[in-house]
Design a protein around this motif. Structure first.
Motif, PDB file in Angstrom:
ATOM      1  N   VAL A 169      77.442 -28.738  75.292  1.00 60.30           N
ATOM      2  CA  VAL A 169      78.582 -27.753  74.326  1.00 60.30           C
ATOM      3  C   VAL A 169      79.646 -28.437  74.075  1.00 60.30           C
ATOM      4  CG1 VAL A 169      79.465 -25.640  73.916  1.00 60.30           C
ATOM      5  CG2 VAL A 169      77.181 -25.781  75.105  1.00 60.30           C
ATOM      6  N   PHE A 170      80.189 -28.724  72.918  1.00 63.89           N
ATOM      7  CA  PHE A 170      81.589 -29.003  72.869  1.00 63.89           C
ATOM      8  C   PHE A 170      82.471 -27.888  72.291  1.00 63.89           C
ATOM      9  CE2 PHE A 170      79.140 -33.178  71.649  1.00 63.89           C
ATOM     10  CZ  PHE A 170      79.797 -33.900  72.376  1.00 63.89           C
ATOM     11  N   ALA A 171      83.358 -27.737  73.224  1.00 68.61           N
ATOM     12  CA  ALA A 171      84.182 -26.474  72.794  1.00 68.61           C
ATOM     13  C   ALA A 171      85.599 -26.724  72.745  1.00 68.61           C
ATOM     14  CB  ALA A 171      83.880 -25.320  73.879  1.00 68.61           C
ATOM     15  N   CYS A 172      86.170 -26.078  71.555  1.00 69.85           N
ATOM     16  CA  CYS A 172      87.370 -26.483  71.640  1.00 69.85           C
ATOM     17  C   CYS A 172      88.407 -25.754  72.651  1.00 69.85           C
ATOM     18  CB  CYS A 172      88.039 -26.403  70.200  1.00 69.85           C
ATOM     19  SG  CYS A 172      88.769 -24.749  69.826  1.00 69.85           S
ATOM     20  N   ASN A 173      89.618 -26.330  73.080  1.00 74.97           N
ATOM     21  CA  ASN A 173      90.231 -25.695  74.146  1.00 74.97           C
ATOM     22  C   ASN A 173      90.864 -24.668  73.852  1.00 74.97           C
ATOM     23  OD1 ASN A 173      92.053 -25.947  76.621  1.00 74.97           O
ATOM     24  ND2 ASN A 173      93.534 -26.574  75.112  1.00 74.97           N
ATOM     25  N   TRP A 174      91.325 -24.300  72.568  1.00 77.29           N
ATOM     26  CA  TRP A 174      92.178 -23.095  72.002  1.00 77.29           C
ATOM     27  C   TRP A 174      91.326 -21.999  71.891  1.00 77.29           C
ATOM     28  CZ3 TRP A 174      96.830 -23.939  73.626  1.00 77.29           C
ATOM     29  CH2 TRP A 174      97.151 -25.445  73.795  1.00 77.29           C
ATOM     30  N   CYS A 175      90.146 -21.909  71.373  1.00 77.11           N
ATOM     31  CA  CYS A 175      89.253 -20.576  71.040  1.00 77.11           C
ATOM     32  C   CYS A 175      87.889 -20.650  71.706  1.00 77.11           C
ATOM     33  CB  CYS A 175      88.893 -20.668  69.431  1.00 77.11           C
ATOM     34  SG  CYS A 175      90.490 -20.340  68.647  1.00 77.11           S
ATOM     35  N   SER A 176      87.127 -21.676  71.487  1.00 78.27           N
ATOM     36  CA  SER A 176      85.689 -21.640  72.061  1.00 78.27           C
ATOM     37  C   SER A 176      85.833 -21.515  73.692  1.00 78.27           C
ATOM     38  CB  SER A 176      84.729 -22.607  71.495  1.00 78.27           C
ATOM     39  OG  SER A 176      84.658 -22.425  70.093  1.00 78.27           O
ATOM     40  N   TYR A 177      86.592 -22.617  73.972  1.00 78.33           N
ATOM     41  CA  TYR A 177      86.488 -22.558  75.765  1.00 78.33           C
ATOM     42  C   TYR A 177      86.999 -21.426  76.279  1.00 78.33           C
ATOM     43  CZ  TYR A 177      86.557 -25.129  79.950  1.00 78.33           C
ATOM     44  OH  TYR A 177      86.311 -25.524  81.594  1.00 78.33           O
ATOM     45  N   ALA A 178      88.007 -20.856  75.640  1.00 82.67           N
ATOM     46  CA  ALA A 178      88.716 -19.632  76.016  1.00 82.67           C
ATOM     47  C   ALA A 178      87.971 -18.426  76.038  1.00 82.67           C
ATOM     48  CB  ALA A 178      89.877 -19.377  75.393  1.00 82.67           C
ATOM     49  N   GLY A 179      86.848 -18.481  74.859  1.00 81.66           N
ATOM     50  CA  GLY A 179      86.012 -17.518  74.652  1.00 81.66           C
ATOM     51  C   GLY A 179      84.836 -17.581  75.724  1.00 81.66           C
ATOM     52  N   ALA A 180      84.505 -18.685  76.085  1.00 84.59           N
ATOM     53  CA  ALA A 180      83.530 -18.869  77.084  1.00 84.59           C
ATOM     54  C   ALA A 180      84.163 -18.307  78.612  1.00 84.59           C
ATOM     55  CB  ALA A 180      83.103 -20.323  77.393  1.00 84.59           C
ATOM     56  N   ASP A 181      85.387 -18.463  78.867  1.00 81.10           N
ATOM     57  CA  ASP A 181      86.243 -17.769  79.768  1.00 81.10           C
ATOM     58  C   ASP A 181      86.180 -16.359  79.772  1.00 81.10           C
ATOM     59  OD1 ASP A 181      87.053 -19.899  81.448  1.00 81.10           O
ATOM     60  OD2 ASP A 181      89.017 -20.113  80.626  1.00 81.10           O
ATOM     61  N   ASN A 182      86.371 -15.675  78.724  1.00 81.52           N
ATOM     62  CA  ASN A 182      86.516 -14.431  78.118  1.00 81.52           C
ATOM     63  C   ASN A 182      85.107 -13.621  78.562  1.00 81.52           C
ATOM     64  OD1 ASN A 182      85.804 -12.069  76.777  1.00 81.52           O
ATOM     65  ND2 ASN A 182      88.173 -12.365  76.021  1.00 81.52           N
ATOM     66  N   ALA A 183      83.957 -14.523  78.245  1.00 80.32           N
ATOM     67  CA  ALA A 183      82.618 -14.120  78.743  1.00 80.32           C
ATOM     68  C   ALA A 183      82.661 -14.021  80.266  1.00 80.32           C
ATOM     69  CB  ALA A 183      81.574 -15.032  78.179  1.00 80.32           C
TER      70      ALA A 183
ATOM     71  N   TRP B  14      81.977 -21.007  65.205  1.00 80.84           N
ATOM     72  CA  TRP B  14      83.023 -20.584  65.379  1.00 80.84           C
ATOM     73  C   TRP B  14      83.001 -19.327  66.458  1.00 80.84           C
ATOM     74  CZ3 TRP B  14      84.340 -25.049  63.411  1.00 80.84           C
ATOM     75  CH2 TRP B  14      83.947 -25.412  62.247  1.00 80.84           C
ATOM     76  N   VAL B  15      83.700 -19.553  67.663  1.00 81.35           N
ATOM     77  CA  VAL B  15      83.947 -18.634  68.555  1.00 81.35           C
ATOM     78  C   VAL B  15      85.267 -18.244  68.866  1.00 81.35           C
ATOM     79  CG1 VAL B  15      83.182 -17.366  70.809  1.00 81.35           C
ATOM     80  CG2 VAL B  15      81.635 -19.040  69.388  1.00 81.35           C
ATOM     81  N   SER B  16      85.896 -17.271  68.811  1.00 82.63           N
ATOM     82  CA  SER B  16      87.569 -17.073  69.104  1.00 82.63           C
ATOM     83  C   SER B  16      87.686 -16.892  70.511  1.00 82.63           C
ATOM     84  CB  SER B  16      88.165 -16.010  68.231  1.00 82.63           C
ATOM     85  OG  SER B  16      88.044 -14.758  68.773  1.00 82.63           O
ATOM     86  N   ALA B  17      88.871 -16.854  71.079  1.00 79.56           N
ATOM     87  CA  ALA B  17      89.017 -16.672  72.393  1.00 79.56           C
ATOM     88  C   ALA B  17      88.706 -15.371  72.891  1.00 79.56           C
ATOM     89  CB  ALA B  17      90.712 -16.911  72.696  1.00 79.56           C
ATOM     90  N   ALA B  18      88.839 -14.295  71.896  1.00 81.99           N
ATOM     91  CA  ALA B  18      88.433 -12.989  72.371  1.00 81.99           C
ATOM     92  C   ALA B  18      87.068 -12.589  71.981  1.00 81.99           C
ATOM     93  CB  ALA B  18      89.313 -12.056  71.237  1.00 81.99           C
ATOM     94  N   GLU B  19      85.986 -13.529  71.506  1.00 78.71           N
ATOM     95  CA  GLU B  19      84.866 -13.187  71.415  1.00 78.71           C
ATOM     96  C   GLU B  19      83.961 -13.570  72.664  1.00 78.71           C
ATOM     97  OE1 GLU B  19      84.495 -13.367  66.433  1.00 78.71           O
ATOM     98  OE2 GLU B  19      84.484 -15.012  67.645  1.00 78.71           O
ATOM     99  N   GLY B  20      84.208 -13.110  73.817  1.00 75.78           N
ATOM    100  CA  GLY B  20      83.237 -13.355  74.915  1.00 75.78           C
ATOM    101  C   GLY B  20      81.759 -12.958  74.627  1.00 75.78           C
ATOM    102  N   ASN B  21      81.742 -11.807  73.984  1.00 77.11           N
ATOM    103  CA  ASN B  21      80.431 -11.119  73.607  1.00 77.11           C
ATOM    104  C   ASN B  21      79.418 -12.174  72.744  1.00 77.11           C
ATOM    105  OD1 ASN B  21      82.187 -10.411  71.751  1.00 77.11           O
ATOM    106  ND2 ASN B  21      81.465  -8.382  71.521  1.00 77.11           N
ATOM    107  N   LYS B  22      80.397 -12.625  71.656  1.00 77.88           N
ATOM    108  CA  LYS B  22      79.732 -13.553  70.672  1.00 77.88           C
ATOM    109  C   LYS B  22      79.233 -14.737  71.469  1.00 77.88           C
ATOM    110  CE  LYS B  22      80.301 -15.974  66.439  1.00 77.88           C
ATOM    111  NZ  LYS B  22      81.057 -16.588  65.538  1.00 77.88           N
ATOM    112  N   TRP B  23      80.298 -15.240  72.430  1.00 80.07           N
ATOM    113  CA  TRP B  23      79.965 -16.470  73.197  1.00 80.07           C
ATOM    114  C   TRP B  23      78.577 -16.269  73.842  1.00 80.07           C
ATOM    115  CZ3 TRP B  23      81.255 -21.628  73.380  1.00 80.07           C
ATOM    116  CH2 TRP B  23      80.939 -22.326  74.201  1.00 80.07           C
ATOM    117  N   ALA B  24      78.423 -15.032  74.623  1.00 82.50           N
ATOM    118  CA  ALA B  24      77.274 -15.018  75.345  1.00 82.50           C
ATOM    119  C   ALA B  24      76.001 -14.812  74.531  1.00 82.50           C
ATOM    120  CB  ALA B  24      77.448 -13.656  76.197  1.00 82.50           C
ATOM    121  N   ALA B  25      76.056 -14.169  73.537  1.00 81.64           N
ATOM    122  CA  ALA B  25      74.765 -13.837  72.615  1.00 81.64           C
ATOM    123  C   ALA B  25      74.264 -15.207  71.910  1.00 81.64           C
ATOM    124  CB  ALA B  25      75.300 -12.787  71.649  1.00 81.64           C
ATOM    125  N   LEU B  26      75.492 -16.076  71.709  1.00 76.47           N
ATOM    126  CA  LEU B  26      75.235 -17.187  70.781  1.00 76.47           C
ATOM    127  C   LEU B  26      74.457 -18.106  71.725  1.00 76.47           C
ATOM    128  CD1 LEU B  26      75.703 -19.317  68.708  1.00 76.47           C
ATOM    129  CD2 LEU B  26      77.901 -19.839  69.893  1.00 76.47           C
TER     130      LEU B  26
END
Ligand code: SF4
Ligand code: SF4
Ligand code: FES
Lengths: 385, 152
Positions: free
Chosen positions: B15-29, B111-123
């Protein structure tokens, strides 16, 4: 590579005969714009110091391997070939080139070498084109389907080259064998120092071509042509089939084609690709093919044939401001002799020039069209219909 | 491996995740203790625009069964236009991989934002399911004869 081997390469390319006259640097299209690059100085260092030192210098990747200096050298030093050999050593020492396009094209070539999955690359063969699975004549397409996908944003459509080849051959009653799972010829990896992957590709392609049973394989890419004809032999020995450049074949049957051609009102100039010209010695047949097209006017530039200037980039490496200036020069040079189209017979020259035409480095009223030779021939044949 | 069957197939997913959104989204999850399969290896990039088609193609050669390329939603990229670049390059990649015969289930741009932990997990759950259905990738370089290639 052991030092002894590197020494042997220096001997084979006549490096020790260098007189330090500097003609190579004076003629080099890179040195013209990039004063810090000097083939003379690099040769000097290679023969006076441990050549491995030079292999660690980033300058081994600056050369276009265009071979222009080879033709001017009074001592017959084959600098471009020496560069190729030195690069294998450089890559081994982890002195690596700056790869263009984020390495996507080299990554593709490497996957071609290792993946066992069959490709899905025949989409370009439209219903009006006839290709075969068995026969005497083969056509080695090269990476054109990949270039078509990758260069979709510069308005180039390089796949037209492959379609035009089949179109012209069909006109002559030939249905060429096109291999469904042909792999990249490996040219760029070889000149990029990755000899190991190159050998895998060479063995794979030769085996595949032999299996089709074709006797003669045509190519419309000077790099594929050189690689199959010269470098593959070094890997596999006897090929078992003949490799023929498309214009060499067409020049023999040009009369037959000429009578089927419609008029094309264009004034063209020709860019000699360095692999085709200086490396393989083919200068006349492309010009002969342009001359048979009715209505086409041909203008030669001062720097042509043996003295032609390279298109500015090679092997998808090191594309920079110098490359752009060389490309701009070539395009303006065609305009200056009164041509409205610069014709080349190398898909890479074609893509490089198309790219240089993007943007504003050349004023609109100074721009010329760029076309591949075989595409013009197919257009002339279509013109008659 | 010859003994590997579909039932016990443990995919390797890059998985390539950008620092500012997707990676933070994974953290959020993670912070929210959401469960998702452990089959992914994440590479953090500064921006989705930093990822090149070459990285994805190389990943397949080096043994990935699937590759996910993820960044900020349009308008949210920290570098303004990076994700537009990513989308442009992804479209080229899609065509290149099709030519190479790579199954379309194996790669994806999201596209996954920093707030979308749930989207990340589902994805990730969905992507892992897709890769398991697609099976082991046929594109890996032969494990018994590793090819030493200069890295880019
Ligand atoms: S042109 Fe030949 S002899 Fe002269 S400096 Fe260059 S390599 Fe040496
Ligand atoms: S091969 Fe071409 S680019 Fe390289 S040093 Fe000679 S003239 Fe310059
Ligand atoms: S920073 Fe997230 S896509 Fe550019």
């Amino acid at each position: 590579m052991a030092d002894a081997q590197l020494h042997k390469k220096l001997v084979l390319t006549n490096a020790f005969r260098c007189l330090e006259c500097g003609k190579c640097t004076a003629t080099c299209p890179i040195s013209r714009y990039n004063g810090s690059y000097s083939p003379r100085r690099l040769i000097g260092r290679m023969i006076s110091q441990d050549p491995a030192n030079v292999a660690l210098d980033p300058a081994v990747w600056t050369c276009l391997t265009c071979g222009l200096c080879n033709t001017r050298c009074p001592s017959d030093v084959k600098y471009s070939i020496l560069t190729k050999e030195l690069r294998a050593e450089a890559a081994r020492l982890q002195n690596l080139p700056t790869i263009t396009h984020g390495g996507a094209l080299q990554a593709t070539m490497r996957l071609h070498a290792t993946s066992e999955q069959p490709q899905d690359r025949m989409g370009w063969v439209t219903d009006d084109l006839k290709v075969a699975e068995k026969g005497e004549w083969g056509y080695f397409v090269g990476c054109l389907p990949y270039y078509e996908a990758f260069f979709s944003d510069i308005d180039a459509n390089p796949i037209k080259i492959a379609q035009s080849v089949v179109r012209v051959l069909n006109e002559l009653g030939i249905e060429p064998v096109v291999m469904k799972d042909e792999r990249c010829c490996g040219h760029d990896l070889l000149w990029g120092g990755d000899v190991k992957t190159f050998k895998m590709l060479a063995e794979r392609n030769v085996k595949m071509i032999r299996e089709t049973g074709v006797k003669k394989i045509l190519t419309a890419c000077p790099e594929c042509y050189r690689t199959l004809e010269v470098d593959y032999r070094e890997v596999v020995g006897k090929l078992g089939f003949e490799v023929i450049y498309i214009t060499e074949f067409l020049a023999d049957v040009s009369a037959q084609l000429a009578e089927k051609m419609g008029e094309i009102k264009q004034t063209v100039s020709y860019q000699d690709p360095c692999r085709l010209g200086r490396q393989m010695g083919i200068y006349d047949s492309p010009r002969k093919m342009l001359n048979i097209v009715p209505g086409l006017e041909f203008k030669e530039q001062a720097k042509h044939g043996v003295g032609a200037i390279c298109c500015g980039t090679s092997s998808w490496q090191n594309c920079d401001a110098t490359s752009k200036r060389i490309q701009t020069d070539r395009l303006l040079g065609a305009k200056a002799v009164g041509a409205d189209t610069l014709v080349t017979s190398c898909p890479k020259c074609y893509i490089h020039f198309k790219c240089a035409l993007q943007g504003e480095s050349i004023p609109e009223d100074q721009k010329v069209e760029v076309k591949d030779l075989i595409v013009i021939l197919a257009e002339a044949l279509n013109g008659k219909k | 491996m010859a003994t590997e069957t579909k039932a016990e197939f443990k995919p390797k997913i890059l998985v390539f995740a950008c620092n500012w959104c997707s990676y933070a989204g994974a953290d959020n999850a993670g912070v929210n203790r959401m469960q998702y399969p452990p089959d992914i290896r994440v590479i953090r990039t500064m921006c989705s625009g930093r990822v090149s088609p070459g990285h994805v193609i190389d990943a397949f050669r080096m043994g990935a069964d699937g590759v996910l390329w993820s960044g900020c939603h349009f308008g949210d990229c920290h570098y303004i236009f990076g994700n537009y670049e990513a989308e442009k390059n992804y479209k080229k990649l899609e065509q290149m991989l099709k030519l190479m015969g790579v199954d379309h289930r194996r790669f994806r741009l999201e596209w996954v934002s920093a707030a979308e932990g749930n989207k990340w997990a589902a994805l990730i759950k969905e992507f892992v399911e897709d890769i398991k259905a697609a099976g082991p990738s046929p594109h890996k370089q032969n494990g018994t004869k590793p090819v030493e290639l200069p890295v880019i």
